[in-house]
Write a protein that holds these residues in place. Sequence first.
Motif, PDB file in Angstrom:
ATOM      1  N   ILE A 253       0.866  -1.170   0.000  1.00  0.00           N
ATOM      2  CA  ILE A 253       0.000   0.000   0.000  1.00  0.00           C
ATOM      3  C   ILE A 253       0.908   1.227   0.000  1.00  0.00           C
ATOM      4  O   ILE A 253       1.796   1.353   0.853  1.00  0.00           O
ATOM      5  CB  ILE A 253      -0.928   0.026   1.218  1.00  0.00           C
ATOM      6  N   ILE A 254       0.710   2.109  -0.943  1.00  0.00           N
ATOM      7  CA  ILE A 254       1.514   3.328  -1.019  1.00  0.00           C
ATOM      8  C   ILE A 254       0.989   4.327   0.005  1.00  0.00           C
ATOM      9  O   ILE A 254      -0.208   4.574   0.091  1.00  0.00           O
ATOM     10  CB  ILE A 254       1.475   3.923  -2.436  1.00  0.00           C
ATOM     11  N   SER A 255       1.912   4.878   0.792  1.00  0.00           N
ATOM     12  CA  SER A 255       1.529   5.760   1.882  1.00  0.00           C
ATOM     13  C   SER A 255       2.538   6.894   2.021  1.00  0.00           C
ATOM     14  O   SER A 255       3.530   6.964   1.293  1.00  0.00           O
ATOM     15  CB  SER A 255       1.414   4.959   3.187  1.00  0.00           C
ATOM     16  N   THR A 256       2.270   7.764   2.966  1.00  0.00           N
ATOM     17  CA  THR A 256       3.135   8.912   3.228  1.00  0.00           C
ATOM     18  C   THR A 256       3.958   8.687   4.496  1.00  0.00           C
ATOM     19  O   THR A 256       3.460   8.117   5.463  1.00  0.00           O
ATOM     20  CB  THR A 256       2.299  10.199   3.392  1.00  0.00           C
ATOM     21  N   PRO A 257       5.204   9.165   4.521  1.00  0.00           N
ATOM     22  CA  PRO A 257       5.964   9.103   5.769  1.00  0.00           C
ATOM     23  C   PRO A 257       5.635  10.238   6.733  1.00  0.00           C
ATOM     24  O   PRO A 257       5.975  10.157   7.916  1.00  0.00           O
ATOM     25  CB  PRO A 257       7.426   9.209   5.293  1.00  0.00           C
ATOM     26  N   ILE A 258       4.947  11.283   6.253  1.00  0.00           N
ATOM     27  CA  ILE A 258       4.623  12.423   7.104  1.00  0.00           C
ATOM     28  C   ILE A 258       3.179  12.269   7.577  1.00  0.00           C
ATOM     29  O   ILE A 258       2.223  12.744   6.958  1.00  0.00           O
ATOM     30  CB  ILE A 258       4.833  13.767   6.367  1.00  0.00           C
ATOM     31  N   THR A 259       3.034  11.552   8.683  1.00  0.00           N
ATOM     32  CA  THR A 259       1.726  11.268   9.255  1.00  0.00           C
ATOM     33  C   THR A 259       1.918  10.732  10.666  1.00  0.00           C
ATOM     34  O   THR A 259       3.039  10.350  11.040  1.00  0.00           O
ATOM     35  CB  THR A 259       0.956  10.242   8.394  1.00  0.00           C
ATOM     36  N   PHE A 260       0.835  10.702  11.427  1.00  0.00           N
ATOM     37  CA  PHE A 260       0.896  10.021  12.720  1.00  0.00           C
ATOM     38  C   PHE A 260       1.067   8.533  12.468  1.00  0.00           C
ATOM     39  O   PHE A 260       0.575   7.988  11.474  1.00  0.00           O
ATOM     40  CB  PHE A 260      -0.379  10.297  13.524  1.00  0.00           C
ATOM     41  N   ILE A 261       1.744   7.871  13.368  1.00  0.00           N
ATOM     42  CA  ILE A 261       2.177   6.495  13.165  1.00  0.00           C
ATOM     43  C   ILE A 261       1.015   5.525  12.937  1.00  0.00           C
ATOM     44  O   ILE A 261       1.180   4.469  12.325  1.00  0.00           O
ATOM     45  CB  ILE A 261       3.067   6.038  14.346  1.00  0.00           C
ATOM     46  N   SER A 262      -0.191   5.870  13.401  1.00  0.00           N
ATOM     47  CA  SER A 262      -1.360   4.995  13.202  1.00  0.00           C
ATOM     48  C   SER A 262      -1.558   4.643  11.733  1.00  0.00           C
ATOM     49  O   SER A 262      -1.949   3.511  11.405  1.00  0.00           O
ATOM     50  CB  SER A 262      -2.631   5.682  13.710  1.00  0.00           C
ATOM     51  N   THR A 263      -1.325   5.612  10.856  1.00  0.00           N
ATOM     52  CA  THR A 263      -1.573   5.412   9.425  1.00  0.00           C
ATOM     53  C   THR A 263      -0.816   4.199   8.916  1.00  0.00           C
ATOM     54  O   THR A 263      -1.395   3.305   8.280  1.00  0.00           O
ATOM     55  CB  THR A 263      -1.141   6.661   8.638  1.00  0.00           C
TER      56      THR A 263
END
Length: 377
Positions: A79-89
Amino acid sequence: MDIQLFKAKYEVEECLNEIRECLEVGWTGMGFKTVKFEEAWKQYTGLPYAHYLNSSTMGLYMAVDILKEEYGWSDGDEIISTPITFISTNHAIAKSNMKAVFADIDDTMCLDPKSVRERITDKTRAIMYVGLGGNVGNYNEIVEICKEHNLKFILDAAHMTGTRLNGKIPGKEADVVVYSFQAVKNLPTADSGMICFKDGKLDEIVRKKAWLGINKDTYARTQNMGNYKWRYDVEYVGEKGHGNSVMASIGLVQLKYVDRDNAYRRTICGWYRDRLAPYADKIKFTRIEDGCESSCHLFQILVDDRDALIVALNQAGISPGVHYVANTDYKMYSYGKGTCPHAEYVSEHTLSLPLNLYLSRSDVDYICDEVIKFLEK
């Protein structure tokens, strides 16, 4: 002087009246107010389904778990995601034994579509999109990428309560949207969240999985006067993730005021921008996309010496924050270190200035004065 980053503001008497009704009826758990809040949320957002949970973190876990099971994804799929987020993501991806593949962000603080396209492989199954700070970023382009590549679209809308894009609340394009009503969010409760699937079948599944896999919740059984209302089946090994009526009572009240409150947040952000605009050579602002009416959960700036500025503001009685440390700095996601250079730059230079409904214009001026004093040294 003590200016907090966040400070929730409640309509106290109205909240107490809603909670009092729970206590008088004797029903504080799932059902009663949670059902009312789900209906109010669907009416507010225009989304077809909504299930009230004890946190948005639980919602993200449920979203990935259910999509994986229903669409036959395998362990190790991406799953493509962002590194700039709260860890829950990204924990939601890892907990389902899938791999978070990190794409870079752009100047909206959201995923950069160009970087997303570069990360797509034959193992990619979905895009996890975070509307950071309430911004939509390049939302429509991400929707198109999902359509082109037959990917599921998961919208982490933890910061997006009340955000609108071209006058409409985004999310109808997503397979699932997850909202946060955590203690400092724009619609605060002590902690809770909402998961909104596009598919009614998946909404039925999450209602069971969030109640330990049980196919009849306690409240529904009280509405059934038959002799076998006590009997239920357990269809899944689920979680105890449902919300309760006390938190929903607060949510029902705060929902009535969220647009009013967000309008004031946008006013505060406007004050910040006006005062700090002359220092554009030393400060960068998050770019807000055309057509985006942001919830303005955050007001972020980028500065050269972020850590020293935090110290200076703390000494002046001001409490800023950082949103967020790049998740690739954490050991479980360190495999992504070095793959998202702009996100890593942001992680080292971003600062969230106080943004709460108790701030006055003079408070904002004081904060800006201290920022400017630091910049001019």
